[in-house]
Design a protein around this motif. Structure first.
Motif, PDB file in Angstrom:
ATOM      1  N   MET A  28      14.587 -25.625  25.524  1.00 50.98           N
ATOM      2  CA  MET A  28      14.764 -26.617  24.457  1.00 50.98           C
ATOM      3  C   MET A  28      13.996 -27.880  24.777  1.00 50.98           C
ATOM      4  N   ALA A  29      14.014 -28.250  26.062  1.00 48.04           N
ATOM      5  CA  ALA A  29      13.299 -29.455  26.443  1.00 48.04           C
ATOM      6  C   ALA A  29      11.808 -29.313  26.169  1.00 48.04           C
ATOM      7  N   GLY A  30      11.292 -28.088  26.214  1.00 43.69           N
ATOM      8  CA  GLY A  30       9.873 -27.846  25.957  1.00 43.69           C
ATOM      9  C   GLY A  30       9.521 -27.941  24.493  1.00 43.69           C
ATOM     10  N   GLY A  31      10.516 -27.901  23.515  1.00 41.30           N
ATOM     11  CA  GLY A  31      10.261 -28.012  22.074  1.00 41.30           C
ATOM     12  C   GLY A  31      10.116 -26.661  21.408  1.00 41.30           C
ATOM     13  N   MET A  32      10.492 -26.589  20.071  1.00 42.29           N
ATOM     14  CA  MET A  32      10.354 -25.375  19.265  1.00 42.29           C
ATOM     15  C   MET A  32       8.886 -25.164  18.927  1.00 42.29           C
ATOM     16  N   PRO A  33       8.446 -23.935  18.737  1.00 44.81           N
ATOM     17  CA  PRO A  33       7.049 -23.687  18.368  1.00 44.81           C
ATOM     18  C   PRO A  33       6.762 -24.213  16.977  1.00 44.81           C
ATOM     19  N   LYS A  34       5.550 -24.745  16.721  1.00 50.06           N
ATOM     20  CA  LYS A  34       5.164 -25.313  15.439  1.00 50.06           C
ATOM     21  C   LYS A  34       4.864 -24.219  14.414  1.00 50.06           C
ATOM     22  N   THR A  35       5.204 -24.497  13.157  1.00 51.73           N
ATOM     23  CA  THR A  35       4.905 -23.561  12.069  1.00 51.73           C
ATOM     24  C   THR A  35       3.423 -23.643  11.730  1.00 51.73           C
ATOM     25  N   THR A  36       2.835 -22.476  11.464  1.00 51.51           N
ATOM     26  CA  THR A  36       1.421 -22.431  11.064  1.00 51.51           C
ATOM     27  C   THR A  36       1.337 -22.326   9.546  1.00 51.51           C
ATOM     28  N   VAL A  37       0.521 -23.199   8.928  1.00 55.37           N
ATOM     29  CA  VAL A  37       0.408 -23.237   7.470  1.00 55.37           C
ATOM     30  C   VAL A  37      -1.059 -23.129   7.056  1.00 55.37           C
ATOM     31  N   SER A  38      -1.253 -22.803   5.767  1.00 56.08           N
ATOM     32  CA  SER A  38      -2.592 -22.811   5.177  1.00 56.08           C
ATOM     33  C   SER A  38      -2.740 -24.057   4.315  1.00 56.08           C
ATOM     34  N   VAL A  39      -3.953 -24.611   4.275  1.00 56.17           N
ATOM     35  CA  VAL A  39      -4.194 -25.877   3.608  1.00 56.17           C
ATOM     36  C   VAL A  39      -5.358 -25.730   2.619  1.00 56.17           C
ATOM     37  N   TYR A  40      -5.216 -26.398   1.439  1.00 56.50           N
ATOM     38  CA  TYR A  40      -6.287 -26.429   0.443  1.00 56.50           C
ATOM     39  C   TYR A  40      -6.713 -27.884   0.268  1.00 56.50           C
ATOM     40  N   GLU A  41      -8.005 -28.155   0.475  1.00 53.55           N
ATOM     41  CA  GLU A  41      -8.498 -29.518   0.323  1.00 53.55           C
ATOM     42  C   GLU A  41      -8.854 -29.774  -1.141  1.00 53.55           C
ATOM     43  N   VAL A  42      -8.264 -30.813  -1.687  1.00 51.21           N
ATOM     44  CA  VAL A  42      -8.435 -31.137  -3.103  1.00 51.21           C
ATOM     45  C   VAL A  42      -9.845 -31.653  -3.360  1.00 51.21           C
ATOM     46  N   LYS A  43     -10.478 -31.105  -4.405  1.00 53.00           N
ATOM     47  CA  LYS A  43     -11.815 -31.543  -4.810  1.00 53.00           C
ATOM     48  C   LYS A  43     -11.783 -31.912  -6.279  1.00 53.00           C
ATOM     49  N   ALA A  44     -12.540 -32.929  -6.661  1.00 59.90           N
ATOM     50  CA  ALA A  44     -12.640 -33.338  -8.067  1.00 59.90           C
ATOM     51  C   ALA A  44     -13.782 -32.584  -8.736  1.00 59.90           C
ATOM     52  N   GLY A  45     -13.596 -32.245  -9.994  1.00 57.74           N
ATOM     53  CA  GLY A  45     -14.640 -31.508 -10.708  1.00 57.74           C
ATOM     54  C   GLY A  45     -14.362 -31.481 -12.195  1.00 57.74           C
ATOM     55  N   ASN A  46     -15.221 -30.785 -12.934  1.00 59.71           N
ATOM     56  CA  ASN A  46     -15.100 -30.615 -14.370  1.00 59.71           C
ATOM     57  C   ASN A  46     -14.650 -29.188 -14.642  1.00 59.71           C
ATOM     58  N   TYR A  47     -13.529 -29.021 -15.353  1.00 59.07           N
ATOM     59  CA  TYR A  47     -12.972 -27.692 -15.602  1.00 59.07           C
ATOM     60  C   TYR A  47     -12.916 -27.429 -17.108  1.00 59.07           C
ATOM     61  N   THR A  48     -13.096 -26.166 -17.483  1.00 57.15           N
ATOM     62  CA  THR A  48     -12.914 -25.749 -18.873  1.00 57.15           C
ATOM     63  C   THR A  48     -11.541 -25.105 -18.997  1.00 57.15           C
ATOM     64  N   ILE A  49     -10.697 -25.704 -19.798  1.00 55.86           N
ATOM     65  CA  ILE A  49      -9.308 -25.273 -19.931  1.00 55.86           C
ATOM     66  C   ILE A  49      -9.144 -24.424 -21.185  1.00 55.86           C
ATOM     67  N   THR A  50      -8.344 -23.373 -21.083  1.00 54.65           N
ATOM     68  CA  THR A  50      -7.978 -22.544 -22.225  1.00 54.65           C
ATOM     69  C   THR A  50      -6.463 -22.554 -22.371  1.00 54.65           C
ATOM     70  N   GLU A  51      -6.002 -22.997 -23.531  1.00 56.78           N
ATOM     71  CA  GLU A  51      -4.571 -22.978 -23.829  1.00 56.78           C
ATOM     72  C   GLU A  51      -4.328 -22.071 -25.020  1.00 56.78           C
ATOM     73  N   SER A  52      -3.183 -21.401 -25.015  1.00 61.95           N
ATOM     74  CA  SER A  52      -2.836 -20.489 -26.104  1.00 61.95           C
ATOM     75  C   SER A  52      -1.556 -20.957 -26.792  1.00 61.95           C
ATOM     76  N   PHE A  53      -1.538 -20.810 -28.118  1.00 66.89           N
ATOM     77  CA  PHE A  53      -0.379 -21.174 -28.929  1.00 66.89           C
ATOM     78  C   PHE A  53      -0.103 -20.040 -29.919  1.00 66.89           C
ATOM     79  N   PRO A  54       1.158 -19.645 -30.096  1.00 65.63           N
ATOM     80  CA  PRO A  54       1.466 -18.660 -31.141  1.00 65.63           C
ATOM     81  C   PRO A  54       1.120 -19.243 -32.509  1.00 65.63           C
TER      82      PRO A  54
END
Length: 366
Positions: A28-54
């Protein structure tokens, strides 16, 4: 000596247990092992959006063909399903009743004309006698009043004749607009009751309208698109089988009231329909395509954490410490979620391992 030897033997198990109990504390004195995660770096850009409506399609004109005279259906001039022009004869109601009423009204006109002619002759004769002082002025005044009364009676008779003549002409039901008629509800010999019997329905479907309901929070967005004829939004119809209607549409109007039951407001779009591929009453899906600004950010949808009304993401801070950021969602683009507020380019959003971490944890990055 024997006593010391017995004590030594008894202490050995106790010391072993004590040493064994210290091992977890050292770990315990040595510490719990760290969780490994995946990361996505946010980037700015121009997107074409499609929305649907009944959407529900409806003709620009839908008219019930009714008669304003009562009678039996006598003739059918247009076939079911045919395209007709404004003013074209469609159906004809038996005129015999209307004709009899008209002839009676015409006879009343002839009688009123004869009566007026007689009253005028009387007045002229009395007026001449009055000049010779051969008759009282009261008699002349009474004759003048009789003339005016006869004139009024003639006017009433002529109005009645005109009305009955209208009934005769209205016995022929004509197309009020250009369009296509459907399947007739009556056949020759059926009774048509004035004002209530629907003989057929005429629909004009070019252009055709598509009605959608949008959240009231988006009212200003769609209202702006009505006035912005050069806007970049594009609107298309897709059928339930996935087929795309090739002609784009445009917003015609946004309704003037919100439905209090649903909190939505109706938007009407117009689509050209020269080939008649679209039919009134069809259900379809309206697709709206539009582009975001150059600095729009988007992240994988799986990074979003929603709990009740709270929407947030976990980001990686300095020293790989987990931080929490509230965000405002926009539209969905494939597997990406548009973020309208809360993130900026360069932020590192955690996408995997979310169930194993909490704000303040230090993690390893895969």
């Amino acid at each position: 000596m024997q006593l010391y030897r017995n004590l030594y033997i008894m202490l050995i198990p106790v010391l072993a247990i004590a040493c064994k109990g210290k091992q977890p504390q050292q770990q315990m004195a040595g510490g719990m092992p760290k969780t490994t995660v995946s990361v996505y770096e946010v980037k700015a850009g121009n997107y074409t959006i499609t929305e649907s409506f009944p959407a529900v399609l409806t003709g620009n004109v839908i008219v019930d063909i009714r008669s304003d005279v009562t009678g039996f259906l006598q003739k059918i001039h247009a076939k079911d399903g045919s395209t007709v022009s404004k003013g074209q004869a469609l159906y004809e109601v038996d005129k015999s009743r209307s004709q009899a009423v008209y002839e009676e009204a015409n006879a009343s006109v002839i009688q009123a004309e004869a009566d007026l002619a007689q009253k005028k002759r009387d007045y002229e004769r009395y007026a001449n006698l009055l000049k010779q002082d051969a008759i009282s002025k009261q008699t002349v005044d009474q004759a003048a009043t009789a003339v005016k009364t006869s004139e009024a009676m003639l006017a009433a008779a002529r109005a009645t004749r005109a009305r009955t003549g209208t009934d005769i002409s209205h016995a022929v039901l004509r197309a009020p607009v250009n369009g296509k008629i459907g399947i007739a509800q009556l056949r020759i010999g059926d009774l048509v009751t004035a004002g209530s019997t629907v003989v057929n329905t005429l629909v004009n479907e070019d252009p055709i309208f598509a009605d959608i309901d949008i959240p009231q929070t988006r009212y200003s967005e769609f209202r702006k698109d009505v006035s912005d004829r050069e806007g970049g939004n594009q609107y298309y119809i897709t059928f339930p089988n996935g087929e795309l209607y090739p002609e784009p549409g445009k917003i015609l109007l946004v309704n003037n009231a919100v439905d209090p039951r649903t909190g939505t407001i109706r938007v009407r779009l117009s689509f050209p329909n020269k080939g008649g591929q679209l039919k009134s009453g069809m259900t379809a899906s309206l697709q709206m395509h539009y582009k975001t600004g150059e600095q729009q950010v988007a992240i994988p949808a799986k990074a979003i954490i929603e709990l009740l009304s709270e929407v947030k993401v976990y980001t990686l801070g300095q020293g790989n410490v987990v931080e929490v950021k509230p965000v405002q969602k926009g539209s969905i683009l494939d597997s990406l979620q548009i973020i309208n507020q809360g993130l900026k380019a360069g932020d590192k959003v955690i996408t995997d391992g979310l169930q194993k971490i909490r704000p303040g944890d230090t993690v390893n990055v895969k």
